[in-house]
Design a protein around this motif. Structure first.
Motif, PDB file in Angstrom:
ATOM      1  N   ALA A  41       0.827  -1.199   0.000  1.00 41.35           N
ATOM      2  CA  ALA A  41       0.000   0.000   0.000  1.00 41.35           C
ATOM      3  C   ALA A  41       0.868   1.258   0.000  1.00 41.35           C
ATOM      4  N   TRP A  42       2.072   1.185   0.583  1.00 45.71           N
ATOM      5  CA  TRP A  42       2.968   2.340   0.649  1.00 45.71           C
ATOM      6  C   TRP A  42       3.988   2.346  -0.474  1.00 45.71           C
ATOM      7  N   ILE A  43       4.582   1.196  -0.720  1.00 44.97           N
ATOM      8  CA  ILE A  43       5.645   1.082  -1.723  1.00 44.97           C
ATOM      9  C   ILE A  43       5.276  -0.048  -2.670  1.00 44.97           C
ATOM     10  N   LYS A  44       5.111   0.286  -3.925  1.00 47.87           N
ATOM     11  CA  LYS A  44       4.733  -0.723  -4.921  1.00 47.87           C
ATOM     12  C   LYS A  44       5.976  -1.502  -5.348  1.00 47.87           C
ATOM     13  N   LEU A  45       5.991  -2.790  -5.016  1.00 47.79           N
ATOM     14  CA  LEU A  45       7.084  -3.685  -5.388  1.00 47.79           C
ATOM     15  C   LEU A  45       6.514  -4.995  -5.904  1.00 47.79           C
ATOM     16  N   PRO A  46       7.190  -5.615  -6.855  1.00 47.50           N
ATOM     17  CA  PRO A  46       6.775  -6.976  -7.229  1.00 47.50           C
ATOM     18  C   PRO A  46       6.980  -7.926  -6.056  1.00 47.50           C
ATOM     19  N   ARG A  47       6.178  -8.976  -6.022  1.00 47.00           N
ATOM     20  CA  ARG A  47       6.225  -9.930  -4.908  1.00 47.00           C
ATOM     21  C   ARG A  47       7.618 -10.542  -4.741  1.00 47.00           C
ATOM     22  N   GLU A  48       8.283 -10.880  -5.824  1.00 47.83           N
ATOM     23  CA  GLU A  48       9.609 -11.508  -5.749  1.00 47.83           C
ATOM     24  C   GLU A  48      10.623 -10.556  -5.120  1.00 47.83           C
ATOM     25  N   SER A  49      10.572  -9.286  -5.506  1.00 49.97           N
ATOM     26  CA  SER A  49      11.491  -8.295  -4.927  1.00 49.97           C
ATOM     27  C   SER A  49      11.218  -8.109  -3.443  1.00 49.97           C
ATOM     28  N   PHE A  50       9.946  -8.074  -3.089  1.00 52.60           N
ATOM     29  CA  PHE A  50       9.576  -7.924  -1.688  1.00 52.60           C
ATOM     30  C   PHE A  50      10.109  -9.084  -0.853  1.00 52.60           C
ATOM     31  N   ASN A  51       9.962 -10.306  -1.355  1.00 56.26           N
ATOM     32  CA  ASN A  51      10.457 -11.473  -0.627  1.00 56.26           C
ATOM     33  C   ASN A  51      11.974 -11.415  -0.442  1.00 56.26           C
ATOM     34  N   VAL A  52      12.686 -11.011  -1.468  1.00 54.53           N
ATOM     35  CA  VAL A  52      14.150 -10.911  -1.374  1.00 54.53           C
ATOM     36  C   VAL A  52      14.542  -9.840  -0.357  1.00 54.53           C
ATOM     37  N   ILE A  53      13.860  -8.697  -0.398  1.00 56.10           N
ATOM     38  CA  ILE A  53      14.172  -7.618   0.542  1.00 56.10           C
ATOM     39  C   ILE A  53      13.892  -8.058   1.975  1.00 56.10           C
ATOM     40  N   MET A  54      12.754  -8.696   2.207  1.00 59.03           N
ATOM     41  CA  MET A  54      12.429  -9.159   3.561  1.00 59.03           C
ATOM     42  C   MET A  54      13.439 -10.202   4.051  1.00 59.03           C
ATOM     43  N   CYS A  56      16.548 -10.544   3.108  1.00 60.39           N
ATOM     44  CA  CYS A  56      17.817  -9.857   3.379  1.00 60.39           C
ATOM     45  C   CYS A  56      17.758  -9.050   4.673  1.00 60.39           C
ATOM     46  N   MET A  57      16.640  -8.391   4.924  1.00 63.02           N
ATOM     47  CA  MET A  57      16.515  -7.591   6.147  1.00 63.02           C
ATOM     48  C   MET A  57      16.496  -8.481   7.391  1.00 63.02           C
ATOM     49  N   ILE A  58      15.809  -9.609   7.313  1.00 64.87           N
ATOM     50  CA  ILE A  58      15.813 -10.543   8.444  1.00 64.87           C
ATOM     51  C   ILE A  58      17.223 -11.076   8.674  1.00 64.87           C
ATOM     52  N   GLY A  59      17.923 -11.404   7.592  1.00 68.58           N
ATOM     53  CA  GLY A  59      19.298 -11.881   7.716  1.00 68.58           C
ATOM     54  C   GLY A  59      20.224 -10.826   8.302  1.00 68.58           C
ATOM     55  N   LEU A  60      20.066  -9.575   7.876  1.00 69.15           N
ATOM     56  CA  LEU A  60      20.891  -8.490   8.415  1.00 69.15           C
ATOM     57  C   LEU A  60      20.606  -8.280   9.892  1.00 69.15           C
ATOM     58  N   PHE A  61      19.317  -8.283  10.254  1.00 68.06           N
ATOM     59  CA  PHE A  61      18.955  -8.117  11.662  1.00 68.06           C
ATOM     60  C   PHE A  61      19.518  -9.260  12.504  1.00 68.06           C
ATOM     61  N   LYS A  62      19.449 -10.477  11.979  1.00 68.88           N
ATOM     62  CA  LYS A  62      19.989 -11.627  12.709  1.00 68.88           C
ATOM     63  C   LYS A  62      21.497 -11.496  12.897  1.00 68.88           C
ATOM     64  N   LEU A  63      22.186 -11.073  11.864  1.00 60.30           N
ATOM     65  CA  LEU A  63      23.631 -10.890  11.951  1.00 60.30           C
ATOM     66  C   LEU A  63      23.984  -9.812  12.971  1.00 60.30           C
ATOM     67  N   LEU A  64      23.302  -8.676  12.908  1.00 57.00           N
ATOM     68  CA  LEU A  64      23.553  -7.603  13.868  1.00 57.00           C
ATOM     69  C   LEU A  64      23.185  -8.023  15.288  1.00 57.00           C
ATOM     70  N   PHE A  65      22.110  -8.781  15.422  1.00 55.91           N
ATOM     71  CA  PHE A  65      21.706  -9.302  16.730  1.00 55.91           C
ATOM     72  C   PHE A  65      22.799 -10.185  17.324  1.00 55.91           C
ATOM     73  N   LEU A  66      23.332 -11.078  16.518  1.00 55.19           N
ATOM     74  CA  LEU A  66      24.375 -11.977  17.015  1.00 55.19           C
ATOM     75  C   LEU A  66      25.649 -11.214  17.369  1.00 55.19           C
ATOM     76  N   VAL A  67      26.073 -10.312  16.503  1.00 61.36           N
ATOM     77  CA  VAL A  67      27.345  -9.610  16.701  1.00 61.36           C
ATOM     78  C   VAL A  67      27.276  -8.626  17.865  1.00 61.36           C
ATOM     79  N   PHE A  68      26.181  -7.880  17.974  1.00 64.48           N
ATOM     80  CA  PHE A  68      26.121  -6.802  18.960  1.00 64.48           C
ATOM     81  C   PHE A  68      25.345  -7.127  20.227  1.00 64.48           C
ATOM     82  N   ASN A  69      24.689  -8.287  20.296  1.00 67.95           N
ATOM     83  CA  ASN A  69      23.943  -8.649  21.497  1.00 67.95           C
ATOM     84  C   ASN A  69      24.374  -9.986  22.073  1.00 67.95           C
TER      85      ASN A  69
END
Length: 80
Positions: A41-54, A56-69
């Protein structure tokens, strides 16, 4: 700041950020269509791009969580 206070701080950071990570993954796994439609509704993205972005973001958050917490908390547990 003493080691006990620092250990307690990292313990709570690990608990809070780990909970956020678990909730984020569960929401994305259990209701992917709802997440996609609400974000589309806010950002128009194809479903495949959205899945890749999500993914990657979960992976980045997990990496930062492990390294900094989780790793500092475990290191403090080992030295105390």
């Amino acid at each position: 700041m003493d080691l006990q206070a620092l250990t307690s701080f990292f313990m709570w950071c690990t608990i809070v950020n780990g909970s956020i990570l678990i909730v984020w993954v569960l929401i994305f796994l259990l209701t992917p269509e709802m997440v996609y439609l609400s974000q589309n509704a806010w950002i128009k993205l194809p479903r495949e791009s959205f899945n890749v972005i999500m993914y990657c973001m979960i992976g980045l958050f997990k990496l930062l969580f492990l390294v900094f917490n989780a790793v500092p908390y475990l290191a403090l547990l080992l030295i105390t």
